[in-house]
Design a protein around this motif. Structure first.
Motif: not given
Length: 247
Positions: A165-169, A171-172, A174-177, A239-244
């Motif tokens: 799930l972290d990887h999916c977010e 990747r999404l 990156r694609l949005s940018l 490359d950021s990840r939302v981990i909160a």
């Protein structure tokens, strides 16, 4: 899940009746995949039809006992020797849900990911607590060891799902940018072509009305611009990840 082979494995240890097989199956797997008596007797009937088990009398309480045949033992040995087929994976509801959510109108796929991640991590924590309880005393009974193996598989599975799930977010994001189709980044060779805004042969201001330059209000020549491609200004980088939500 192969109920068929699971019952054969239990019958290899001696005669059993239906509800006894269900109890032992759930004891081995920690009731992770609960069975009902109807499933057990339906499977026993099919095994009997295929010549892999036979009824062999009754116990003192009048329960019909089943025993494994030579054909059943051959089938069981073949099952243990043959790797589980991974070339045709079963349908995964989560993978299908995310695949359908990509580009679906009115669906915030990142919220779908966040909600699932919270649930997955909670499940992983619950399994870990169960493992700690199971290890308070060194497992000695075969049922306890079997349950521990199943429990650890569940822990590894949920851990892998959370990482996916972290990887999916990521990747999404990156694609949005990425630039939209047909978008020409600033500084591309076309920008230097004669007649292009800011290129040789064009003396007009890129922001002046009627010029072929950048439309007024989209950054102009001031050196500053708003978020690219209509993205929110607070969108994290690729490359950021939302981990909160995992804390």
């Amino acid at each position: 899940m192969s109920i068929r082979h699971g019952l054969l494995a239990l019958l290899e240890r001696g005669p059993r009746y239906g509800s006894q097989l269900r109890t032992e199956f759930e004891s081995r797997t920690g009731a992770t995949w609960p069975l009902n008596v109807g499933q057990v007797y339906t499977t026993l009937s099919r095994l009997e039809r295929d010549g892999m088990v036979v009824q062999d009398g009754e116990d003192r309480a009048g329960h019909a006992l089943y025993v494994i045949t030579d054909a059943g033992r051959t089938e069981l040995k073949s099952w243990f020797r043959t790797p589980v087929d991974r070339t045709s994976p079963p349908r995964d509801e989560l993978a299908i849900k995310l695949a359908m959510a990509v580009g679906a109108p009115g669906v915030d796929i990142r919220e779908v990911i966040h909600a699932q991640r919270r649930h997955t991590i909670q499940a992983m924590q619950d399994y870990t607590r169960l493992k700690a309880q199971a290890l308070e005393a060194v497992p000695t009974d075969r049922h306890e060891v079997a349950w521990l193996l199943v429990l650890e598989q569940l822990i590894f599975q949920t851990e892998a799902e959370a990482r996916w799930l972290d990887h999916c977010e990521s990747r999404l994001i990156r694609l949005s940018l990425l630039p939209e189709p047909g978008h020409r980044p600033s500084g591309s060779p076309a920008d230097d072509a004669p007649g292009a805004a800011g290129g040789p042969g064009n003396t007009g201001s890129p922001d002046s009305p009627g010029s072929p330059g950048i439309p007024s209000g989209t950054g102009g020549t001031s050196g500053t611009s708003g978020p690219a491609d209509g993205l929110p200004a607070d969108r994290p980088d690729a490359d950021s990840r939302v981990i909160a939500d995992r804390q």
